[in-house]
Design a protein around this motif. Structure first.
Motif, PDB file in Angstrom:
ATOM      1  N   GLY A 138       1.550   4.942  -1.804  1.00 39.52           N
ATOM      2  CA  GLY A 138       1.841   3.925  -1.199  1.00 39.52           C
ATOM      3  C   GLY A 138       2.315   3.627   0.370  1.00 39.52           C
ATOM      4  O   GLY A 138       1.778   4.697   0.827  1.00 39.52           O
ATOM      5  N   GLY A 139       2.085   2.210   0.797  1.00 36.96           N
ATOM      6  CA  GLY A 139       2.350   1.954   1.786  1.00 36.96           C
ATOM      7  C   GLY A 139       3.029   0.425   2.372  1.00 36.96           C
ATOM      8  O   GLY A 139       2.849  -0.139   1.567  1.00 36.96           O
ATOM      9  N   GLU A 140       3.641   0.863   3.755  1.00 37.64           N
ATOM     10  CA  GLU A 140       3.889  -1.198   3.145  1.00 37.64           C
ATOM     11  C   GLU A 140       2.544  -2.041   3.338  1.00 37.64           C
ATOM     12  O   GLU A 140       3.839  -3.223   2.576  1.00 37.64           O
ATOM     13  CB  GLU A 140       3.420  -1.025   5.443  1.00 37.64           C
ATOM     14  N   ASN A 141       1.664  -1.728   3.155  1.00 35.77           N
ATOM     15  CA  ASN A 141       0.564  -2.630   2.415  1.00 35.77           C
ATOM     16  C   ASN A 141      -0.071  -2.248   0.642  1.00 35.77           C
ATOM     17  O   ASN A 141      -1.301  -2.773   1.061  1.00 35.77           O
ATOM     18  CB  ASN A 141      -0.851  -3.449   3.191  1.00 35.77           C
ATOM     19  N   GLU A 142       0.550  -1.409   0.721  1.00 34.81           N
ATOM     20  CA  GLU A 142      -0.165  -0.588  -0.767  1.00 34.81           C
ATOM     21  C   GLU A 142       1.214  -0.749  -1.332  1.00 34.81           C
ATOM     22  O   GLU A 142       1.938   0.567  -1.421  1.00 34.81           O
ATOM     23  CB  GLU A 142      -0.233   0.790   0.040  1.00 34.81           C
ATOM     24  N   SER A 143       1.077  -1.332  -2.484  1.00 30.88           N
ATOM     25  CA  SER A 143       2.535  -1.095  -3.684  1.00 30.88           C
ATOM     26  C   SER A 143       1.888  -1.829  -4.715  1.00 30.88           C
ATOM     27  O   SER A 143       0.929  -2.732  -4.549  1.00 30.88           O
ATOM     28  CB  SER A 143       3.355  -1.910  -2.670  1.00 30.88           C
ATOM     29  N   ASP A 144       2.542  -0.654  -5.954  1.00 25.98           N
ATOM     30  CA  ASP A 144       1.542  -1.984  -7.463  1.00 25.98           C
ATOM     31  C   ASP A 144       2.411  -2.189  -8.024  1.00 25.98           C
ATOM     32  O   ASP A 144       4.526  -1.502  -7.060  1.00 25.98           O
ATOM     33  CB  ASP A 144       0.708  -1.304  -8.024  1.00 25.98           C
TER      34      ASP A 144
END
Length: 220
Positions: A138-144
């Motif tokens: 993921g990244g700064e605006n990608e999390s699950d």
């Protein structure tokens, strides 16, 4: 070590919203009473040390050659390595803020400082032992939810402090963050495997070590 922590403090001052806060640089070798009582708060940047082997939780921009193919996570033997720093973050949608204390049972996320990806796990098999793979994703605006870890403090403590033994249990798979002396030969020579194991074992105990600890937010 002192220069490395000073550099990290300057990085945080320039990149995080600190609202005038001061820093508490800490090392695992310090014996001062003030360091032993430091609390880990949201926004702190820390290294996690595997209790038995003393290796640090580590990642780098090298993908696994099997399983998910995501960014690999390992245990690293040397203390002075910038790829072993992790930012302590809250679960999205909560009312927590930077500088808040973290109680046992809380779900947290760990963001790799250098690559900005999240400590992650899933049902893929780990490369050496065949346990649950642990990766960065993921990244700064990608999390699950694969980035969610439940903090479990060993013993009587209720709030996370530097000198406390902890376990991190992955919410989705129920695997504990685990390492052992099984080492990679090629993609990360000399580094040891980090994986998830569903049973409580001596090899899934960690301690907060070096880092920059943000002070506790004052109640208003």
């Amino acid at each position: 070590m002192a220069l490395a922590l000073l550099g990290l403090s300057i990085f945080l001052f320039l990149n995080l919203d600190l609202d005038g806060a001061s820093f508490s640089p800490a090392s695992a070798s310090s014996s001062s009473a003030s360091n032993s009582a430091l609390e880990i708060t949201y926004g702190s940047v820390i290294k996690l040390m595997h209790e038995r082997t003393k290796y640090r939780l580590h990642s780098h921009d090298v993908p696994y050659g099997s399983g998910s193919g995501q960014q690999s996570v390992t245990g690293f033997p040397n203390v002075d390595d910038a790829n072993s720093y992790w930012i302590v973050r809250a679960q999205p949608g909560t009312n927590t803020k930077q500088g808040d204390s973290i109680k046992t049972g809380t779900v947290i996320r760990l963001q790799h400082m250098k690559t900005r990806k999240w400590l992650h796990s899933h049902l893929h098999a780990s490369p050496i032992s065949g346990n649950l793979e642990v990766s960065c994703f993921g990244g700064e605006n990608e999390s699950d939810t694969g980035d969610y870890w439940r903090l479990m403090i060993e013993g009587s403590g209720k709030t996370w402090k530097q000198d406390q033994r902890i376990r991190l249990q992955h919410v989705d798979t129920q695997g504990y963050l685990h390492s052992h002396d099984k080492k990679y030969q090629r993609i990360a020579g000399g580094q040891q495997e980090v994986c998830g194991v569903r049973e409580k074992r001596a090899d899934n105990v960690w301690l907060a070590a070096e880092g920059v600890y943000l002070p506790i937010t004052a109640s208003k």
